[in-house]
Design a protein around this motif. Structure first.
Motif, short mmCIF file in Angstrom:
data_model
loop_
_atom_site.label_atom_id
_atom_site.label_comp_id
_atom_site.label_asym_id
_atom_site.label_seq_id
_atom_site.Cartn_x
_atom_site.Cartn_y
_atom_site.Cartn_z
N GLY A 55 93.11 18.49 -29.79
CA GLY A 55 94.27 19.35 -29.57
C GLY A 55 95.46 19.02 -30.44
N VAL A 56 95.27 18.15 -31.44
CA VAL A 56 96.36 17.75 -32.32
C VAL A 56 96.01 18.09 -33.76
N PRO A 109 100.90 19.83 -31.58
CA PRO A 109 99.80 20.48 -30.86
C PRO A 109 99.15 21.56 -31.72
#
Length: 262
Positions: free
Chosen positions: A201-202, A225
Motif C-alpha cells: 500500500g506504499v 499511500p
C-alpha cells in the motif's frame, strides 16, 4: 549532546581519550607519551592502541615506534563533511518538496555497504512507514537504496547483489538478474518508482543528487499511500522531485541539466 541517566562505557571513554591526544602540533606519539598525556597506564594504552590499529583508526610506525591517526578517521571526517554539505544545501529544497507533494520526503547517502538516512520529513496526517534520520538500511530496500546502488562501481554492485534479499512483501524483487536490469533502468531514466515491494500500500519515487564531479552523493525520495500517489498526482510528484534534485545538484556544483525537460 543528549543528557541520559546512564554511565558511559569506561573502555570506550579511554579509547577516545587516546585518540584525542593527537593534534596538528602532535601528529605522532609513542605509547609512553600517550600514557603521560592521558594519565592512563602504559599497558592499558598499548591494548587500546592495538585495538584501534586493528580498526585502522591509528597507524604504527615501527621505525619511530610512534602512533598516528589512521585512514579510517579520514573516512569518518569525509563522511561527516559530505553529510553536512549536502544536508545544508538540500534542506530548503526538501522542505519545499514536502509542501508541494504533501507526502513524506527522505534523503539518504551511501555509507559503505549500506545507505544512511540523513533527512526525513513525514506527512503526519498519513501512514508512518519511513526510516528515521541516522538509520541504516541495505541497498536493496525501498526507493533510495536502489537509486544509490545503481551509480556505484560494478564491482561493488556485484558484491552487494551477493547478499540475499529478504522478501518484505510478496511483491519484493529478489532475483539478482532482475535487480541488475532495474538498476540499469534507473540510470537510463534518472528516477525510480516502486510500489508494494517494501510496504504493502506504499508507493515511492526516488532520484539521485550529483555533485561538481558528476558523481552521485545522495538520493531523494517521496513516499506515500499508493491510493494517493497514482496517475496525475504521481506524475506531479515526479516532476517536483526531479526539480528538487536538479536544484540540489546545481547547489552542489553539478554543471548542466540532469533532465531534458528542466
Amino acid at each position: 549532546m543528549r543528557q541520559i541517566n546512564m554511565e558511559s562505557n569506561r573502555s570506550i571513554d579511554r579509547a577516545f581519550d587516546v585518540l584525542q591526544v593527537f593534534t596538528i602540533e602532535r601528529p605522532s606519539l609513542t605509547k609512553e607519551e600517550i600514557s603521560k598525556l592521558t594519565d592512563i597506564p602504559v599497558s592499558t594504552v598499548y591494548r587500546i592502541l592495538y585495538t584501534l590499529e586493528r580498526r585502522s583508526l591509528v597507524r604504527f610506525d615501527p621505525d619511530t615506534l610512534c602512533y598516528s591517526p589512521g585512514f579510517r578517521l579520514i573516512e569518518f571526517g569525509s563522511l561527516i563533511s559530505s553529510i553536512l554539505d549536502v544536508h545544508r544545501e538540500a534542506e530548503s529544497f526538501l522542505n519545499d518538496l514536502h509542501v508541494q507533494t504533501r507526502q513524506t520526503v527522505l534523503m539518504a547517502i551511501s555509507d559503505g555497504d549500506q545507505i544512511l538516512y540523513v533527512f526525513n520529513k513525514e506527512n503526519y496526517d498519513g501512514l508512518k512507514f519511513s526510516s528515521h534520520v541516522g538509520q541504516r538500511r541495505p541497498y536493496i530496500y525501498g526507493i533510495l537504496g536502489p537509486v544509490l546502488l545503481s551509480y556505484l562501481p560494478n564491482k561493488q554492485i556485484e558484491r552487494i547483489l551477493e547478499i540475499p534479499v529478504p522478501k518484505h512483501t510478496p511483491y519484493t524483487t529478489t532475483d539478482p538478474d532482475l535487480i541488475r536490469k532495474r538498476l540499469q533502468l534507473i540510470k537510463d531514466n534518472g528516477f525510480y518508482i516502486e510500489s508494494d515491494e517494501t510496504n504493502i500500500g506504499v508507493t515511492g519515487i526516488g532520484a539521485p543528487v550529483f555533485d561538481v564531479r558528476k558523481e552521485v552523493i545522495a538520493a531523494v525520495g517521496v513516499i506515500g499511500p499508493s491510493v494517493q500517489l497514482v496517475g496525475e498526482v504521481l506524475e506531479q510528484a515526479k516532476v517536483a522531485l526531479l526539480t528538487a534534485t536538479q536544484g540540489i545538484s546545481s547547489k552542489m556544483g553539478y554543471p548542466g541539466k540532469l533532465h531534458s525537460t528542466f
